[in-house]
Design an enzyme around this catalytic site. Sequence first.
Site, mmCIF file in Angstrom:
data_model
loop_
_atom_site.group_PDB
_atom_site.id
_atom_site.type_symbol
_atom_site.label_atom_id
_atom_site.label_comp_id
_atom_site.label_asym_id
_atom_site.label_seq_id
_atom_site.Cartn_x
_atom_site.Cartn_y
_atom_site.Cartn_z
ATOM 1 N N GLY A 277 0.727 -1.166 0.059
ATOM 2 C CA GLY A 277 0.002 0.050 0.113
ATOM 3 C C GLY A 277 0.825 1.416 0.083
ATOM 4 N N ILE A 278 0.238 2.324 0.564
ATOM 5 C CA ILE A 278 1.026 3.824 0.413
ATOM 6 C C ILE A 278 1.247 4.204 1.887
ATOM 7 C CG2 ILE A 278 0.408 4.224 -1.993
ATOM 8 C CD1 ILE A 278 -1.713 6.086 -0.809
ATOM 9 N N GLY A 279 2.156 5.050 2.092
ATOM 10 C CA GLY A 279 2.189 5.448 3.490
ATOM 11 C C GLY A 279 3.710 5.150 4.091
ATOM 12 N N ASN A 280 3.964 5.713 5.110
ATOM 13 C CA ASN A 280 5.362 5.658 5.441
ATOM 14 C C ASN A 280 5.675 3.954 5.988
ATOM 15 O OD1 ASN A 280 3.924 5.598 8.078
ATOM 16 N ND2 ASN A 280 5.656 6.315 9.151
ATOM 17 N N ILE A 281 4.677 3.337 6.323
ATOM 18 C CA ILE A 281 4.993 1.931 6.768
ATOM 19 C C ILE A 281 5.352 1.240 5.459
ATOM 20 C CG2 ILE A 281 4.141 -0.114 7.684
ATOM 21 C CD1 ILE A 281 2.617 1.721 9.823
ATOM 22 N N GLU A 302 -0.872 -1.975 -6.801
ATOM 23 C CA GLU A 302 -1.610 -0.820 -7.254
ATOM 24 C C GLU A 302 -0.953 0.320 -7.588
ATOM 25 O OE1 GLU A 302 -6.083 -0.833 -5.009
ATOM 26 O OE2 GLU A 302 -4.314 -0.513 -3.761
ATOM 27 N N ASN A 392 -10.419 7.637 3.795
ATOM 28 C CA ASN A 392 -10.161 7.715 2.398
ATOM 29 C C ASN A 392 -11.102 6.572 1.547
ATOM 30 O OD1 ASN A 392 -6.964 7.457 3.606
ATOM 31 N ND2 ASN A 392 -8.138 9.736 2.879
ATOM 32 N N GLY A 396 -8.183 -0.565 -2.562
ATOM 33 C CA GLY A 396 -7.833 -2.257 -3.086
ATOM 34 C C GLY A 396 -7.509 -3.219 -1.984
#
Length: 526
Positions: A277-281, A302, A392, A396
Site C-alpha cells: 500500500g502507500i504511506g510511511n510503513i 496498485e 479515504n 484495493g
Amino acid sequence: MTVSKLLKERVRYAPYLAKVKTPEELIPLFKNGQYLGWSGFTGVGTPKAVPDALIKHVEDNNLQGKLRFNLFVGASAGPEENKWAEHDMIIRRAPHQVGKPIAKAINNGKIQFFDKHLSMFPQDLTYGYYTRDRTDGKILDYMIIEATAIKEDGSIVPGPSVGGSPEFISVSDKVIIEVNTATPSFEGVHDIDMPVNPPHRVPYPYTKVDQKIGVDSIPVDPERVIAIVESKTRDQVGPNTPSDDMSKAIAGNLIEFFRNEVKHGRLPENLLPLQSGIGNIANAVIEGLTDANFKHLNVWTEVLQDSFLDLFENGSLDYATATSIRLTEPGFERVFKNWDFYKSRLCLRSQVVSNNPELIRRLGVIAMNTPVEADIYAHANSTNVNGSRMLNGLGGSADFLRNAKLSIMHCPAARPTKVDPTGISSIVPMVSHVDQTEHDLDVLVTDQGLADLRGLSPRERAREIINKCAHPDYKPLLQDYLDRAEHYATKHGCLHEPHMLKNAFKFHTNLAEKGTMKVESWDPVE
C-alpha cells in the site's frame, strides 16, 4: 485557435486537431447534476485544465452549491477534487478519496460518498448500478481523461495511471481529452484490457508479472471525442513521509518473517510478487527490502512509490506492474532521466486487472496493507475511525487481502492523542467497523512484533495478537478483557470467539470521553 507545436507533436490523429479548444470554451457543456468520469488514480494522471476552469467559473459567478456533479474516479484524484469540495461542486463521489476538504464534506454530510472494492468499481459502473435513477439511459455524460499522446488511430495514451479510464470511456456519452504536454509521453508502458461484460468474458491470460497481452492505448470512437484541450500542469505529489523507528521496526519484523518462510520452503528465494500500500510503513517495508539481499523480486500492486526506485536501481527488483506510478517530482525526474531502463521494467494496467482477484490468487501475491485498527480476533478496520468518520475509503486492500497467498496487515501498536502519547491502541477488543474479516488475514505485524495467525482458532489468535502485537501499555488490559470474556462465554456455552458485548467498545468510548483507550475497569457481566 492556435495549436501549439508541442500539442501537434503529441496528437498524431489529424482530425482531432480541428477539435482543439480552450477549457473556457467547454464551460457551457456542464450542467448541474451531471455524471462525470475523470481519469487518474492516487492523485496522478487526473485532468487539470477543465476542472480548474470550472472552479474559476463557479467562483466568478457565485455558483457554489448551484453547479454540482456526480463524480467518479478510479480512486483518489488530484488537488482539483478538493477544490471542488471546497466550492460545494460534488453531489456524489466514489470510490476513494484523499484530502481534508473532501473528507470534511463527506463527514459533514454535504457529499454522498460510497467506497467499493477497486477491482469491482469500474465494472459495476458499466453495469449501470450507480446510475439507476437516470431516465435518459445514459451512464456518464462526460469523461475527462488526461493523455500524454494520441496515436494515429485516435486512441489515447494515458500518463502515469490507468485506473478506471477504459471502463469510463466505454460508457461515456462524450469524451474530453486533456493532452498534457508538460509531462513526457508514457507511450509503450501500458497494457490495456478493454471491458467485456458477462456472459461474454474470458479469463485474463496473465501467468507472469511481465506479460503484456492487451493494447498499449485506450481505444475510443473519435465521433464521441468532442474536444482536445492542452494541459500544461504536472501532477503534484507531496514528499513521502520518511521512515521512523516505528515503521523500521515493522519492516524488520516482516523481513525476518520472509526469511523464515524461505528457510522453511514456504516461499521461494525471490519471494512471490509483492503488493504494498502507500504511506510511511509501506515505504519502510520496501526500503527494508532494498537492504535485505532478496534478488529477482517482482511486484504486482496498485501503486508504485519512490521507494521502489531504489529496488530497481540496486538490481533487486526485476519487474513491476501497477495501475499508477505515484512519484514525487524528484522521483519522476529519476525515471525520465533513465526512461529506457524503466520502460522495459514497468507496466501500467487498468485497476480491474491490477486488482483482479483471479490474477492475485494465480500469481500468489504477498499483500501488505495498513489498517486503522485490528481486533484480537484479526478483524480489521481500514476506513471508519470510531466506526463513523470516513478517512479515504476501502481502496484495493480487500481485493488483495482476500485473495493473496500471504495476507499481511501492518500498523503501529499505539498512536498518540492530545493527552496521552500512547492513547490509541491499534489492537482493540472489537473493531468499530469491519472491512477485512478474520478469514482474510494471515499475519498481523506491529512495531512490537509479528503474529502468525495461519491455522489458529479465534482464541489462539487472540493470545498470539495480544502477546506479539499489542503495545505494553495495553497488553494487560487486552488480556484481562479476553480472560473475562472467556469466563463469561464458558458459563453461556459460547466459547468459540468470546466477547463481552457490554465492554467490546469500551476502548473507543473511553477514548471519546477521556482522550485515551486506557480503561480503568470493565463493566461487570453476568
